[in-house]
Design a protein around this motif. Structure first.
Motif, PDB file in Angstrom:
ATOM      1  N   VAL A   1       5.135  -5.856 -12.851  1.00 16.18           N
ATOM      2  CA  VAL A   1       5.408  -4.441 -12.625  1.00 16.18           C
ATOM      3  C   VAL A   1       4.367  -3.903 -11.656  1.00 16.18           C
ATOM      4  O   VAL A   1       3.201  -4.301 -11.688  1.00 16.18           O
ATOM      5  N   TYR A   2       4.810  -3.022 -10.787  1.00 15.30           N
ATOM      6  CA  TYR A   2       3.914  -2.359  -9.849  1.00 15.30           C
ATOM      7  C   TYR A   2       3.572  -0.987 -10.427  1.00 15.30           C
ATOM      8  O   TYR A   2       4.310  -0.456 -11.268  1.00 15.30           O
TER       9      TYR A   2
ATOM     10  N   TYR B   1       0.000  -6.433  -8.466  1.00 12.17           N
ATOM     11  CA  TYR B   1       1.077  -6.276  -9.419  1.00 12.17           C
ATOM     12  C   TYR B   1       0.504  -6.693 -10.765  1.00 12.17           C
ATOM     13  O   TYR B   1      -0.494  -7.404 -10.833  1.00 12.17           O
TER      14      TYR B   1
ATOM     15  N   SER C   1      11.429 -12.339  -3.313  1.00  5.34           N
ATOM     16  CA  SER C   1      11.741 -11.347  -4.355  1.00  5.34           C
ATOM     17  C   SER C   1      10.590 -11.171  -5.336  1.00  5.34           C
ATOM     18  O   SER C   1      10.802 -10.847  -6.507  1.00  5.34           O
TER      19      SER C   1
ATOM     20  N   LYS D   1      15.565 -12.316 -17.664  1.00  9.73           N
ATOM     21  CA  LYS D   1      15.823 -10.953 -17.192  1.00  9.73           C
ATOM     22  C   LYS D   1      16.625 -10.097 -18.168  1.00  9.73           C
ATOM     23  O   LYS D   1      16.368  -8.905 -18.343  1.00  9.73           O
TER      24      LYS D   1
ATOM     25  N   ASN E   1      -2.951  -0.694  -4.821  1.00  8.30           N
ATOM     26  CA  ASN E   1      -1.792  -1.053  -3.999  1.00  8.30           C
ATOM     27  C   ASN E   1      -1.796  -2.520  -3.587  1.00  8.30           C
ATOM     28  O   ASN E   1      -0.906  -2.966  -2.859  1.00  8.30           O
TER      29      ASN E   1
ATOM     30  N   SER F   1       3.986   1.793  -9.356  1.00 13.66           N
ATOM     31  CA  SER F   1       5.053   2.769  -9.114  1.00 13.66           C
ATOM     32  C   SER F   1       6.155   2.675 -10.165  1.00 13.66           C
ATOM     33  O   SER F   1       7.006   3.560 -10.264  1.00 13.66           O
ATOM     34  N   GLY F   2       6.151   1.588 -10.918  1.00 13.23           N
ATOM     35  CA  GLY F   2       7.190   1.355 -11.920  1.00 13.23           C
ATOM     36  C   GLY F   2       8.209   0.308 -11.509  1.00 13.23           C
ATOM     37  O   GLY F   2       9.050  -0.081 -12.332  1.00 13.23           O
ATOM     38  N   SER F   3       8.152  -0.167 -10.275  1.00 13.04           N
ATOM     39  CA  SER F   3       9.072  -1.229  -9.837  1.00 13.04           C
ATOM     40  C   SER F   3       8.815  -2.492 -10.644  1.00 13.04           C
ATOM     41  O   SER F   3       7.662  -2.861 -10.886  1.00 13.04           O
ATOM     42  N   THR F   4       9.895  -3.143 -11.025  1.00 12.24           N
ATOM     43  CA  THR F   4       9.773  -4.330 -11.869  1.00 12.24           C
ATOM     44  C   THR F   4      10.446  -5.543 -11.231  1.00 12.24           C
ATOM     45  O   THR F   4      11.401  -5.406 -10.453  1.00 12.24           O
ATOM     46  N   TYR F   5       9.950  -6.705 -11.582  1.00  7.43           N
ATOM     47  CA  TYR F   5      10.445  -7.975 -11.060  1.00  7.43           C
ATOM     48  C   TYR F   5      10.414  -8.958 -12.231  1.00  7.43           C
ATOM     49  O   TYR F   5       9.362  -9.161 -12.844  1.00  7.43           O
TER      50      TYR F   5
ATOM     51  N   SER G   1       6.994  -1.957 -18.336  1.00  8.39           N
ATOM     52  CA  SER G   1       6.693  -0.595 -17.901  1.00  8.39           C
ATOM     53  C   SER G   1       5.204  -0.453 -17.672  1.00  8.39           C
ATOM     54  O   SER G   1       4.409  -1.305 -18.090  1.00  8.39           O
TER      55      SER G   1
END
Lengths: 123, 109
Positions: A53-54, A35, B95, A66, A32, A56-60, A72
Motif C-alpha cells: 500500500v502507498y 511502499y 504492476s 487478491k 514518496n 495515498s491509499g493505492s494498493t497492489y 489500508s
C-alpha cells in the motif's frame, strides 16, 4: 532509523479474518519513495509477497491472494494494516511488515523488515 | 507473471570455500530490479545486494552480485561461519509486484 512493528492476534480460527497492523516509527509513512508491504513465510518455506500500500491509499495485491485481501493505511497514526479473510491452515505463517523502497534508478527492494509475527490458523 | 528459480536448493560447503548461488528469471528482467537477502533461523531477512550488484550498507565485501537478462548470481568469496543461512533473490516487477525465489540454503559440510 526506520523501525516497523507488527501487532495482532497469534491465533485465528478457520474461515475467520486475520487482521494485522504495522506501526512505523523513526520515519514518516507518507514517504514518496516507499511502499508498505506484507510478506509472509509459512513454516519451513520461502517468502511470499502478500501486497503493498502507498501512503495515498493505492494498493497492489498478489494475484493469488487478491480476492481475500484488504490493505489500508492510516497516515495520522503512521500505521498500515492487513486483513485476510476466509483463512485456512495454509495461511499459517510468520507475517512480516516491510518497507519497500522504490526510488529509480537503483532502489527496488525491501530496506526495512519488522521482526515478524507468527499467526496460526486453527480451531 | 515472472517466476524466479533459485539453484541449488541446498549448497553444502566448508568455511573458507566459495559459494555461488543462482537465480534464474522466466523472462528477461532489468538488472536494477533484482535484489538478494540473507535469512538466518528465527530472524527476518536482511538485504545484502540490490540492483543486481550494489552491496547494502554494512555488507562485507566477500558478498557480490552479478548477472543480466535472465541469469543472476550471488557469490560469497570465502564463507565465514556466520554466512551459513538461507538466501533469497527478489524481483520488483510490473504492476508494482514483488516476487521471491524459493531460496537456497547454504549449510556447513
Amino acid at each position: 532509523q526506520l523501525q516497523l512493528q507488527e501487532s495482532g492476534p497469534g491465533l485465528v480460527k478457520p474461515s475467520e479474518t486475520l487482521s494485522l497492523t504495522c506501526t512505523v516509527s523513526g520515519g514518516s509513512i507518507s514517504s514518496n519513495s516507499h511502499y508498505w508491504g506484507w510478506i509472509r513465510q509459512p513454516p519451513e518455506k520461502g517468502l511470499e509477497w502478500i501486497g503493498s500500500v502507498y501512503y495515498s491509499g493505492s494498493t497492489y495485491y498478489n494475484p493469488s491472494l487478491k480476492s481475500r485481501i484488504t490493505m489500508s493505511v492510516d497516515t495520522s497514526k503512521n500505521q498500515f494494516s492487513l486483513k485476510l479473510n476466509s483463512v485456512t491452515a495454509a495461511d499459517t505463517a510468520v507475517y512480516y511488515c516491510a518497507s519497500l523502497k522504490v526510488e529509480p534508478p537503483y532502489y527496488y527492494h525491501v530496506d526495512v523488515w519488522g521482526k515478524g509475527t507468527a499467526v496460526t490458523v486453527s480451531s | 507473471e515472472i517466476v524466479l528459480t533459485q539453484s541449488p536448493g541446498t549448497l553444502s560447503l566448508s568455511p573458507g570455500e566459495r559459494a555461488t548461488l543462482s537465480c534464474r528469471a522466466s523472462q528477461r528482467i532489468g538488472s536494477d530490479y533484482l535484489a538478494w537477502y540473507q535469512q538466518k533461523a528465527g530472524q527476518a531477512p536482511r538485504l545484502l545486494i540490490y540492483s543486481t550488484s550494489r552491496r547494502a550498507t554494512g555488507v562485507p565485501e566477500r558478498f557480490s552480485g552479478s548477472g543480466s537478462g535472465t541469469g543472476f548470481t550471488l557469490t560469497v568469496s570465502r564463507l565465514e561461519p556466520e554466512d551459513f543461512a538461507v538466501y533469497y533473490c527478489q524481483l520488483y516487477g510490473a504492476s508494482l509486484t514483488w516476487t521471491f525465489g524459493q531460496g537456497t540454503r547454504v549449510e556447513i559440510k
